[in-house]
Design an enzyme around this catalytic site. Structure first.
Site, PDB file in Angstrom:
ATOM      1  N   LYS A 195       0.862  -1.179   0.000  1.00 43.42           N
ATOM      2  CA  LYS A 195       0.000   0.000   0.000  1.00 43.42           C
ATOM      3  C   LYS A 195       0.895   1.224   0.000  1.00 43.42           C
ATOM      4  O   LYS A 195       1.430   1.623   1.034  1.00 43.42           O
ATOM      5  CB  LYS A 195      -0.917   0.042   1.217  1.00 43.42           C
TER       6      LYS A 195
ATOM      7  N   GLY B 205      -4.686   3.040  -1.345  1.00 46.81           N
ATOM      8  CA  GLY B 205      -5.658   3.279  -0.292  1.00 46.81           C
ATOM      9  C   GLY B 205      -5.114   4.230   0.742  1.00 46.81           C
ATOM     10  O   GLY B 205      -3.957   4.658   0.678  1.00 46.81           O
ATOM     11  N   ASP B 206      -5.950   4.550   1.713  1.00 48.11           N
ATOM     12  CA  ASP B 206      -5.506   5.406   2.802  1.00 48.11           C
ATOM     13  C   ASP B 206      -5.244   4.560   4.043  1.00 48.11           C
ATOM     14  O   ASP B 206      -5.502   3.361   4.071  1.00 48.11           O
ATOM     15  CB  ASP B 206      -6.516   6.522   3.080  1.00 48.11           C
ATOM     16  N   GLY B 207      -4.722   5.220   5.066  1.00 43.80           N
ATOM     17  CA  GLY B 207      -4.371   4.493   6.277  1.00 43.80           C
ATOM     18  C   GLY B 207      -5.562   3.898   6.992  1.00 43.80           C
ATOM     19  O   GLY B 207      -5.498   2.776   7.506  1.00 43.80           O
TER      20      GLY B 207
ATOM     21  N   GLY C 113      -8.326   2.862   5.712  1.00 41.57           N
ATOM     22  CA  GLY C 113      -8.951   1.784   4.960  1.00 41.57           C
ATOM     23  C   GLY C 113      -8.023   0.601   4.766  1.00 41.57           C
ATOM     24  O   GLY C 113      -7.975  -0.329   5.584  1.00 41.57           O
ATOM     25  N   VAL C 114      -7.244   0.637   3.684  1.00 45.40           N
ATOM     26  CA  VAL C 114      -6.367  -0.478   3.350  1.00 45.40           C
ATOM     27  C   VAL C 114      -5.289  -0.669   4.413  1.00 45.40           C
ATOM     28  O   VAL C 114      -4.962  -1.802   4.783  1.00 45.40           O
ATOM     29  CB  VAL C 114      -5.735  -0.262   1.957  1.00 45.40           C
ATOM     30  N   GLY C 115      -4.718   0.437   4.925  1.00 46.52           N
ATOM     31  CA  GLY C 115      -3.681   0.299   5.937  1.00 46.52           C
ATOM     32  C   GLY C 115      -4.167  -0.422   7.176  1.00 46.52           C
ATOM     33  O   GLY C 115      -3.495  -1.325   7.695  1.00 46.52           O
TER      34      GLY C 115
ATOM     35  N   GLU D 278       9.782   2.003  10.756  1.00 44.19           N
ATOM     36  CA  GLU D 278      10.787   3.047  10.525  1.00 44.19           C
ATOM     37  C   GLU D 278      10.026   4.356  10.585  1.00 44.19           C
ATOM     38  O   GLU D 278       9.237   4.667   9.696  1.00 44.19           O
ATOM     39  CB  GLU D 278      11.475   2.828   9.171  1.00 44.19           C
TER      40      GLU D 278
ATOM     41  N   CYS E 247      13.192  11.797   7.251  1.00 41.51           N
ATOM     42  CA  CYS E 247      13.155  11.470   8.678  1.00 41.51           C
ATOM     43  C   CYS E 247      14.535  11.546   9.313  1.00 41.51           C
ATOM     44  O   CYS E 247      14.656  11.733  10.525  1.00 41.51           O
ATOM     45  CB  CYS E 247      12.539  10.094   8.890  1.00 41.51           C
TER      46      CYS E 247
ATOM     47  N   GLU F 196       9.138  16.910  15.373  1.00 40.40           N
ATOM     48  CA  GLU F 196       9.577  16.751  13.988  1.00 40.40           C
ATOM     49  C   GLU F 196       8.731  17.645  13.089  1.00 40.40           C
ATOM     50  O   GLU F 196       7.515  17.486  12.988  1.00 40.40           O
ATOM     51  CB  GLU F 196       9.448  15.290  13.543  1.00 40.40           C
TER      52      GLU F 196
END
Length: 481
Positions: free
Chosen positions: A174, A205-207, A209-211, A249, A282, A382
């Site tokens: 994803k 997809g978005d977090g 939904g698919v995430g 990560e 990051c 951050e």
């Protein structure tokens, strides 16, 4: 406008079951550059089912066969490298020079390093001379869910997909809905390389939904995620119910320790590293800690360098920084700059708003704050934009204390001509990586952090072993080998 609705499942491009259009915005223009569909839980289930079926045969494919497929993916990239650079540039705003020279080449760099590590793996090895009939077998963990971010899209896709395939795992990717075009092109590389159906699958997809579905799916044995610490926590909780392996990560707030005996380019190098990719890395050295005798001069250099960095559209040739990825990110960075001003940090370069010559697009001025105090918001959180905080320190112990006083622990940096000092600091700094005097990590070195930066180790043999499980075998007949 490019319209691409299909997902890549079981070796074919298939239409989503319940299409939900999602515009991909070009951050240089704020205009749509593509329309994709976001997948549903049912789409995710289809992909996982395909990966589960394919695992039975792929997991026992000879290592040399898996290696040949990965080499074929590399050949596809080499034939279409410019397409990959263009896709990355338009979807997330990387200047085309950066996309060509740094972003897209992450794919061949990591892939070749993985092949080098792969050739050194002993799949069934003796436990030791004390146990002549014991063996340790390395075996693929199963179906893996891979969730990748938008800021270095091919870097993270390659760091996850390639070792998973080499290990004998099958996967569902994803990619970020902010930067899906490069991943869909990668899926074409996999397809045209002839990788068997179901081994690699992609569902946009978005977090939520698919995430979320991947993270909780009972047939997914592992989740490898790169993104925010907040999302990493949510994924860990969702995965706990099915006892998945989770590798994360996450974010960073790297400290760059600059001593008075640092080389003449140390401050400039740190500023340019911070501003690279518009600060959207990051491992960016976002806190510059400077030994007090050199502090005033360091602030002057940092301000001059930041002011000299051009900002412009991603499609524009030449060396400059582009926009940040989207409006939400732009507004968040602006709020951090405002917070720095309100909390009393001294603004010495950049500041609020777009650069004067740009009135459209998500552009941020390269910004530098001096006289930052530990505990200020811009020192703790951050920002993920081109904003540098500079702090003074008096002693080596002070520098270590300030550097380690953070929830994060991804990368720290040291600039000093004193080798003994560098060696001491390399061991005292609490982070997964320490880079000194501008020396980047070598090929095969692991990338990953500690604390709220997650504990993944991606790259080289560590990156492959994350997708393997060790099986202990006793009573092995060495005569039958």
């Amino acid at each position: 406008m490019l319209i691409k609705r299909d997902f890549y499942i079981n070796g074919a491009w298939v239409a989503p079951l319940a299409p939900r259009d999602c515009e991909v915005i070009d951050p240089s223009t704020e205009e749509p550059c593509a329309v994709i569909s976001l997948g549903s839980e049912a789409d995710c289930d289809r992909a996982v089912a395909a990966a589960k079926t394919a695992f039975e045969s792929w997991s026992v494919t000879p290592p040399e066969t898996r290696r040949a497929y990965v080499e074929a993916i590399l050949a596809q990239y080499e034939a279409r490298a410019e397409e990959m650079a263009q896709a990355i540039s338009i979807e997330m705003g990387a200047p085309i020079k950066l996309a060509r020279e740094s972003q897209a080449p992450c794919l061949p760099w990591h892939l070749k390093n993985f092949l080098t590590a792969f050739d050194q793996i002993e799949w069934v090895r003796p436990l030791g001379p004390h146990a002549p009939n014991d063996r340790i077998a390395l075996e693929p963990i199963g179906v893996v869910g891979l969730i990748t971010p938008w800021n270095w899209p091919m870097n993270q896709v390659t760091l996850k997909v390639i070792p998973a395939l080499l290990a004998g795992c099958t996967c569902v990717l994803k990619p970020s809905e902010e930067s899906p075009l490069s991943s869909m092109l990668f899926a074409e590389f996999v397809h045209d390389a002839g990788v068997p159906p179901g081994v690699f699958n992609l569902v946009n997809g978005d977090g939520m939904g698919v995430g979320s579905r991947l993270s909780a799916h009972p047939d997914v044995e592992m989740i490898s995620f790169t993104g925010s610490t907040r999302a990493g926590r949510a994924i860990s909780k969702a995965a706990a119910e099915t006892l998945k392996r989770v590798t994360l990560e996450l974010g960073g707030k790297g400290a760059n320790l600059v001593f008075a005996d640092a080389d003449d380019r140390a401050v400039e190098r740190g500023v340019r590293h911070m501003m690279n990719n518009s600060g959207q890395s990051c491992n960016a050295p976002s806190r510059m800690l400077v030994e007090r005798p050199y502090y005033d001069r360091a602030v002057e250099i940092a301000a001059e360098v930041a002011a000299s960095i051009p900002v412009g559209p991603a499609a524009e040739e030449g060396k400059h920084i582009g926009p940040v990825v989207n409006k939400r990110q732009w507004e968040q960075i602006q709020s951090y700059i405002q917070k720095g001003i309100e909390e009393g940090a001294r603004l010495v370069a950049g500041g609020l708003g777009r650069p004067e010559h740009l009135n459209r697009g998500f552009y941020v001025k390269p910004t530098v704050f001096a006289d930052v105090i530990p505990g200020m918001t811009i020192e703790r959180e951050e920002i993920f934009g081109p904003v540098l905080s500079i702090l003074p320190f008096d002693t080596e112990d002070d520098a270590v204390r300030i550097a380690n006083d953070t929830p994060y622990g991804l990368t720290n940096y040291v600039q000093s001509s004193d080798g003994a000092r560098r060696n001491r600091l390399a061991r005292k700094l609490r982070s997964g990586m320490v880079e000194m005097n501008g020396k980047a990590r070598a090929a095969g070195s692991p990338f990953g952090g500690v604390k709220a930066s997650g504990r993944a180790r991606e790259g080289g043999h560590w990156g492959i072993e994350e997708f393997l499980e060790a099986k202990a075998i006793s009573g092995w007949d060495s005569d039958a080998e």
